[in-house]
Design an enzyme around this catalytic site. Structure first.
Site, PDB file in Angstrom:
ATOM      1  N   GLY A 171       0.824  -1.202   0.000  1.00 29.06           N
ATOM      2  CA  GLY A 171       0.000   0.000   0.000  1.00 29.06           C
ATOM      3  C   GLY A 171       0.857   1.249   0.000  1.00 29.06           C
ATOM      4  O   GLY A 171       1.836   1.337   0.756  1.00 29.06           O
ATOM      5  N   CYS A 172       0.495   2.173  -0.888  1.00 35.59           N
ATOM      6  CA  CYS A 172       1.259   3.429  -0.951  1.00 35.59           C
ATOM      7  C   CYS A 172       0.286   4.569  -1.258  1.00 35.59           C
ATOM      8  O   CYS A 172       0.479   5.351  -2.179  1.00 35.59           O
ATOM      9  CB  CYS A 172       2.347   3.315  -2.020  1.00 35.59           C
ATOM     10  SG  CYS A 172       3.591   4.599  -1.864  1.00 35.59           S
TER      11      CYS A 172
ATOM     12  N   ARG B  12      -2.045  -0.137  -8.729  1.00 41.56           N
ATOM     13  CA  ARG B  12      -1.658   0.373 -10.055  1.00 41.56           C
ATOM     14  C   ARG B  12      -0.166   0.717 -10.059  1.00 41.56           C
ATOM     15  O   ARG B  12       0.205   1.879  -9.846  1.00 41.56           O
ATOM     16  CB  ARG B  12      -2.479   1.618 -10.378  1.00 41.56           C
ATOM     17  CG  ARG B  12      -3.987   1.343 -10.432  1.00 41.56           C
ATOM     18  CD  ARG B  12      -4.793   2.600 -10.219  1.00 41.56           C
ATOM     19  NE  ARG B  12      -4.609   3.153  -8.892  1.00 41.56           N
ATOM     20  CZ  ARG B  12      -5.057   4.340  -8.497  1.00 41.56           C
ATOM     21  NH1 ARG B  12      -5.695   5.116  -9.318  1.00 41.56           N
ATOM     22  NH2 ARG B  12      -4.844   4.754  -7.254  1.00 41.56           N
TER      23      ARG B  12
ATOM     24  N   LYS C 187     -12.283   0.119  16.137  1.00 45.40           N
ATOM     25  CA  LYS C 187     -11.273   0.612  17.085  1.00 45.40           C
ATOM     26  C   LYS C 187     -11.661   0.245  18.522  1.00 45.40           C
ATOM     27  O   LYS C 187     -10.805  -0.091  19.345  1.00 45.40           O
ATOM     28  CB  LYS C 187     -11.121   2.123  16.926  1.00 45.40           C
ATOM     29  CG  LYS C 187     -10.514   2.505  15.572  1.00 45.40           C
ATOM     30  CD  LYS C 187     -10.673   3.977  15.279  1.00 45.40           C
ATOM     31  CE  LYS C 187     -10.048   4.357  13.944  1.00 45.40           C
ATOM     32  NZ  LYS C 187     -10.385   5.720  13.498  1.00 45.40           N
TER      33      LYS C 187
ATOM     34  N   VAL D 142      17.698   1.673  15.096  1.00 38.40           N
ATOM     35  CA  VAL D 142      17.468   0.229  14.930  1.00 38.40           C
ATOM     36  C   VAL D 142      18.775  -0.555  15.089  1.00 38.40           C
ATOM     37  O   VAL D 142      18.806  -1.642  15.654  1.00 38.40           O
ATOM     38  CB  VAL D 142      16.839  -0.044  13.536  1.00 38.40           C
ATOM     39  CG1 VAL D 142      16.820  -1.527  13.211  1.00 38.40           C
ATOM     40  CG2 VAL D 142      15.423   0.524  13.472  1.00 38.40           C
TER      41      VAL D 142
ATOM     42  N   GLY E  28     -12.187  17.726   2.982  1.00 42.19           N
ATOM     43  CA  GLY E  28     -11.382  16.513   2.825  1.00 42.19           C
ATOM     44  C   GLY E  28     -11.350  15.635   4.063  1.00 42.19           C
ATOM     45  O   GLY E  28     -10.598  14.661   4.119  1.00 42.19           O
TER      46      GLY E  28
ATOM     47  N   ASP F 203     -16.186   2.418  11.729  1.00 41.55           N
ATOM     48  CA  ASP F 203     -14.758   2.678  11.984  1.00 41.55           C
ATOM     49  C   ASP F 203     -14.494   2.725  13.499  1.00 41.55           C
ATOM     50  O   ASP F 203     -13.568   2.071  13.995  1.00 41.55           O
ATOM     51  CB  ASP F 203     -14.376   4.009  11.314  1.00 41.55           C
ATOM     52  CG  ASP F 203     -12.954   4.419  11.600  1.00 41.55           C
ATOM     53  OD1 ASP F 203     -12.039   3.875  10.955  1.00 41.55           O
ATOM     54  OD2 ASP F 203     -12.740   5.285  12.483  1.00 41.55           O
TER      55      ASP F 203
HETATM   56  P1  NDP Z   1      -5.490   4.576   0.576  1.00 41.00           P
HETATM   57  O1  NDP Z   1      -6.769   4.216  -0.071  1.00 41.00           O
HETATM   58  O2  NDP Z   1      -5.033   5.996   0.506  1.00 41.00           O
HETATM   59  O3  NDP Z   1      -4.331   3.658  -0.019  1.00 41.00           O
HETATM   60  C1  NDP Z   1      -4.499   2.290  -0.240  1.00 41.00           C
HETATM   61  C2  NDP Z   1      -3.270   1.747  -0.950  1.00 41.00           C
HETATM   62  O4  NDP Z   1      -3.439   0.351  -1.111  1.00 41.00           O
HETATM   63  C3  NDP Z   1      -3.040   2.328  -2.350  1.00 41.00           C
HETATM   64  O5  NDP Z   1      -1.675   2.531  -2.564  1.00 41.00           O
HETATM   65  C4  NDP Z   1      -3.567   1.230  -3.283  1.00 41.00           C
HETATM   66  O6  NDP Z   1      -2.903   1.179  -4.538  1.00 41.00           O
HETATM   67  C5  NDP Z   1      -3.220   0.003  -2.479  1.00 41.00           C
HETATM   68  N1  NDP Z   1      -4.063  -1.146  -2.808  1.00 41.00           N
HETATM   69  C6  NDP Z   1      -5.407  -1.221  -2.784  1.00 41.00           C
HETATM   70  N2  NDP Z   1      -5.814  -2.459  -3.136  1.00 41.00           N
HETATM   71  C7  NDP Z   1      -4.693  -3.178  -3.414  1.00 41.00           C
HETATM   72  C8  NDP Z   1      -4.438  -4.501  -3.821  1.00 41.00           C
HETATM   73  N3  NDP Z   1      -5.438  -5.357  -4.042  1.00 41.00           N
HETATM   74  N4  NDP Z   1      -3.147  -4.892  -3.989  1.00 41.00           N
HETATM   75  C9  NDP Z   1      -2.125  -4.046  -3.765  1.00 41.00           C
HETATM   76  N5  NDP Z   1      -2.312  -2.757  -3.351  1.00 41.00           N
HETATM   77  C10 NDP Z   1      -3.566  -2.343  -3.179  1.00 41.00           C
HETATM   78  O7  NDP Z   1      -5.619   4.094   2.108  1.00 41.00           O
HETATM   79  P2  NDP Z   1      -5.002   4.791   3.400  1.00 41.00           P
HETATM   80  O8  NDP Z   1      -3.560   5.008   3.205  1.00 41.00           O
HETATM   81  O9  NDP Z   1      -5.858   5.930   3.803  1.00 41.00           O
HETATM   82  O10 NDP Z   1      -5.271   3.654   4.511  1.00 41.00           O
HETATM   83  C11 NDP Z   1      -4.480   2.501   4.568  1.00 41.00           C
HETATM   84  C12 NDP Z   1      -4.765   1.747   5.874  1.00 41.00           C
HETATM   85  O11 NDP Z   1      -4.460   2.581   6.979  1.00 41.00           O
HETATM   86  C13 NDP Z   1      -6.224   1.318   6.069  1.00 41.00           C
HETATM   87  O12 NDP Z   1      -6.253   0.102   6.748  1.00 41.00           O
HETATM   88  C14 NDP Z   1      -6.787   2.427   6.931  1.00 41.00           C
HETATM   89  O13 NDP Z   1      -7.892   2.014   7.707  1.00 41.00           O
HETATM   90  C15 NDP Z   1      -5.592   2.701   7.831  1.00 41.00           C
HETATM   91  N6  NDP Z   1      -5.591   4.020   8.445  1.00 41.00           N
HETATM   92  C16 NDP Z   1      -5.691   5.129   7.655  1.00 41.00           C
HETATM   93  C17 NDP Z   1      -5.673   6.382   8.221  1.00 41.00           C
HETATM   94  C18 NDP Z   1      -5.760   7.605   7.381  1.00 41.00           C
HETATM   95  O14 NDP Z   1      -5.750   8.711   7.954  1.00 41.00           O
HETATM   96  N7  NDP Z   1      -5.840   7.503   6.060  1.00 41.00           N
HETATM   97  C19 NDP Z   1      -5.544   6.553   9.687  1.00 41.00           C
HETATM   98  C20 NDP Z   1      -5.378   5.311  10.398  1.00 41.00           C
HETATM   99  C21 NDP Z   1      -5.421   4.100   9.800  1.00 41.00           C
HETATM  100  P3  NDP Z   1      -2.947   2.412  -5.583  1.00 41.00           P
HETATM  101  O15 NDP Z   1      -2.029   3.451  -4.987  1.00 41.00           O
HETATM  102  O16 NDP Z   1      -2.441   1.847  -6.849  1.00 41.00           O
HETATM  103  O17 NDP Z   1      -4.370   2.852  -5.619  1.00 41.00           O
HETATM  104  N1  HSE Z   2     -11.824   7.786   8.894  1.00 39.20           N
HETATM  105  C1  HSE Z   2     -11.049   7.767  10.096  1.00 39.20           C
HETATM  106  C2  HSE Z   2     -11.399   9.010  10.934  1.00 39.20           C
HETATM  107  C3  HSE Z   2      -9.582   7.725   9.742  1.00 39.20           C
HETATM  108  O1  HSE Z   2     -12.172   9.877  10.485  1.00 39.20           O
HETATM  109  O2  HSE Z   2     -10.946   9.104  12.062  1.00 39.20           O
HETATM  110  C4  HSE Z   2      -8.714   7.296  10.879  1.00 39.20           C
HETATM  111  O3  HSE Z   2      -8.876   5.968  11.227  1.00 39.20           O
END
Ligand code: NDP
Ligand code: HSE
Length: 426
Positions: free
Chosen positions: A7-8, A43, A203, A30, A185, A199
């Site tokens: 994930g990125c 993607r 938690k 580390v 946003g 959500d």
């Molecule tokens: P995003 O939607 O921004 O990013 C998801 C990433 O996963 C993207 O890079 C996407 O690829 C990649 N991805 C999705 N499906 C696949 C797949 N099948 N195979 C490989 N890669 C895949 O998510 P967030 O960064 O916001 O969240 C990530 C995690 O962190 C979640 O579990 C979320 O609940 C948790 N989280 C998020 C917070 C936040 O503030 N956003 C806060 C706390 C926890 P591509 O880039 O190509 O689309």
């Molecule tokens: N959708 C969540 C929030 C992101 O609004 O707090 C963090 O988990």
């Protein structure tokens, strides 16, 4: 130390940035350099010009990346149940340590991940999954292990806290506040997981499991969202010296735990009342420690990546020294009690006909179910009126039966809202 990053997006790209910017310090902390072995995304061909990494590191084959022999640690910041579960079980099964922010997976199937980690001796860390940047799980998992936690009360969803804070500050409706949250946003295009409490419930399950040494899943959590909270409720809360918050409340009652997520009125003097906008805060009560408050940013790329990197340093150090963190502690195995047994106060708002005997018949319903009324306020509107009733503490089941019978009364046109009132009397 080779890392597979799955994930990125919002969080993953901040992880990449911080790994790059703090490479020297992280190496020193580390005891070995941390190097990205690959980055799995949906993607891989997508341009990501701002990221300081070789584009050749991107792959769509997350499972293949996890299985690579040179990978020591897997960071998962994709989210969702599958395929994340398969990837993490593969990693843990092969003895690779895992750092994840995936609250949905941990709350649904944390047990299977913990079992896999226990079998192989790998570390499973997930500080970022609850309340983003706030160091909270490690204090529960380590610092408070000599104490007995009695209650955890938290604002763990930033989106809903932003909406409720805006409603409180401006008097706007839920729909208007949600539109503002979306424009800024904070809320996602589909805000269901946030506004319906899913959500926060995930938690809550994670917090309750750690606080009470018991496996609690999202399905065990009583969940209500904020979509029915009205501007009238917010004004009524204000008049009582309260504010409405979406709370996650996990408490220990005798040999059971109770875990719930719902909007509730809390006195403006409560430590959580001043937590506004998209901030998170968690108030922990423990027998010896007393009251503790954890506050900060619960979401966003950099704050969440801070928690991910903290975990990464810990698991990387453990691998280098051949040690591991304490295993999951679920020995207490307490019963999760149903919401009907919960005892609290209630704020009930009724649209009624304004004629003789209505108040008496409404009061009679409360009395029949053993729910004692603390205050009644009536505002007349022609031949109709709004009745606001605040009760003394009563079991949830009794209140539910009261509300069901109120709905059947001719004089009651609608039960406009039912909200719990938490904390000491305002
Ligand atoms: P995003 O939607 O921004 O990013 C998801 C990433 O996963 C993207 O890079 C996407 O690829 C990649 N991805 C999705 N499906 C696949 C797949 N099948 N195979 C490989 N890669 C895949 O998510 P967030 O960064 O916001 O969240 C990530 C995690 O962190 C979640 O579990 C979320 O609940 C948790 N989280 C998020 C917070 C936040 O503030 N956003 C806060 C706390 C926890 P591509 O880039 O190509 O689309
Ligand atoms: N959708 C969540 C929030 C992101 O609004 O707090 C963090 O988990």
């Amino acid at each position: 130390m080779k890392i597979a990053l799955l994930g990125c997006g919002t969080v993953g790209s901040s992880v990449v940035q911080l790994l790059h910017e703090q490479a020297a310090d992280l190496t020193a902390r580390v005891g070995a350099p941390l190097e990205l072995a690959g980055i799995a995304v949906r993607r891989p061909g997508r341009e990501r010009p701002d990221l300081p990494v070789d584009p050749k590191l991107f792959t769509a084959d997350a499972l293949g990346l996890v299985k690579r022999d040179d990978v020591d640690v897997v960071i998962e910041v994709v989210g969702g149940i599958e395929p994340a579960r398969t990837w993490l079980l593969e990693a843990l099964g092969a003895g690779k340590s895992v750092v994840t922010a995936n609250k949905a997976l941990l709350a649904e199937d944390g047990a299977v991940l913990h079992d896999a980690a226990a079998q192989s001796g790998a570390d499973l860390f997930y500080e970022a999954s609850v309340a983003g940047a706030i160091p909270l799980l490690r204090p529960l998992r380590e610092s408070l292990h000599g104490d007995r936690v009695t209650r955890v009360t938290g604002i763990v969803n930033g989106t809903t806290n932003f909406i409720l804070s805006a409603m409180d500050a401006t008097g706007q409706s839920f729909t208007e506040a949600l539109e503002e949250a979306t424009a800024l946003g904070y809320a996602e295009a589909d805000p269901t997981a946030d506004v319906e409490g899913f959500d926060a419930a995930a938690k809550a399950a994670i917090l309750a499991s750690l606080a009470f040494h018991t496996r609690v899943t999202a399905a065990d959590v009583h969940r209500e969202g904020i979509t029915d909270v009205t501007a009238t409720d917010v004004a009524s809360a204000k008049a009582m010296g309260c504010v409405i918050k979406l709370l996650c409340i996990a408490s220990r009652v005798d040999d059971a735990v109770s875990v719930r997520v719902h909007p509730a009125m809390i006195p403006r003097t409560h430590p959580l009342a001043g937590v506004v906008d998209a901030f998170n805060a968690v108030y922990v009560e423990a027998e010896a420690a007393g009251q503790l408050m954890f506050y900060g940013r619960g979401a966003g790329g950099a704050p969440t990546a801070s928690a991910v990197l903290g975990d990464l340093v810990a698991v990387a150090r453990n691998r280098l020294t051949g040690s591991r963190a304490a295993k999951e502690s679920a020995y207490a195995d307490l019963r999760v009690r149903p919401i009907g047994e919960e005892i609290t106060r209630y704020h009930v708002c009724l649209d009624v006909a304004d004629r003789a005997g209505v108040l008496a018949s409404v009061a009679g319903v409360f009395a029949r179910h053993g729910v004692s009324i603390a205050t009644v306020n009536q505002a007349g509107r022609g031949d109709a009126a709004v009745l606001v009733i605040v009760t003394h503490r009563a079991p949830d089941a009794a209140l539910a039966a009261t509300v069901a019978e109120l709905r059947s009364l001719d004089a009651v046109k609608a039960v406009a809202s039912v909200l719990r009132v938490e904390g000491d009397q305002p």
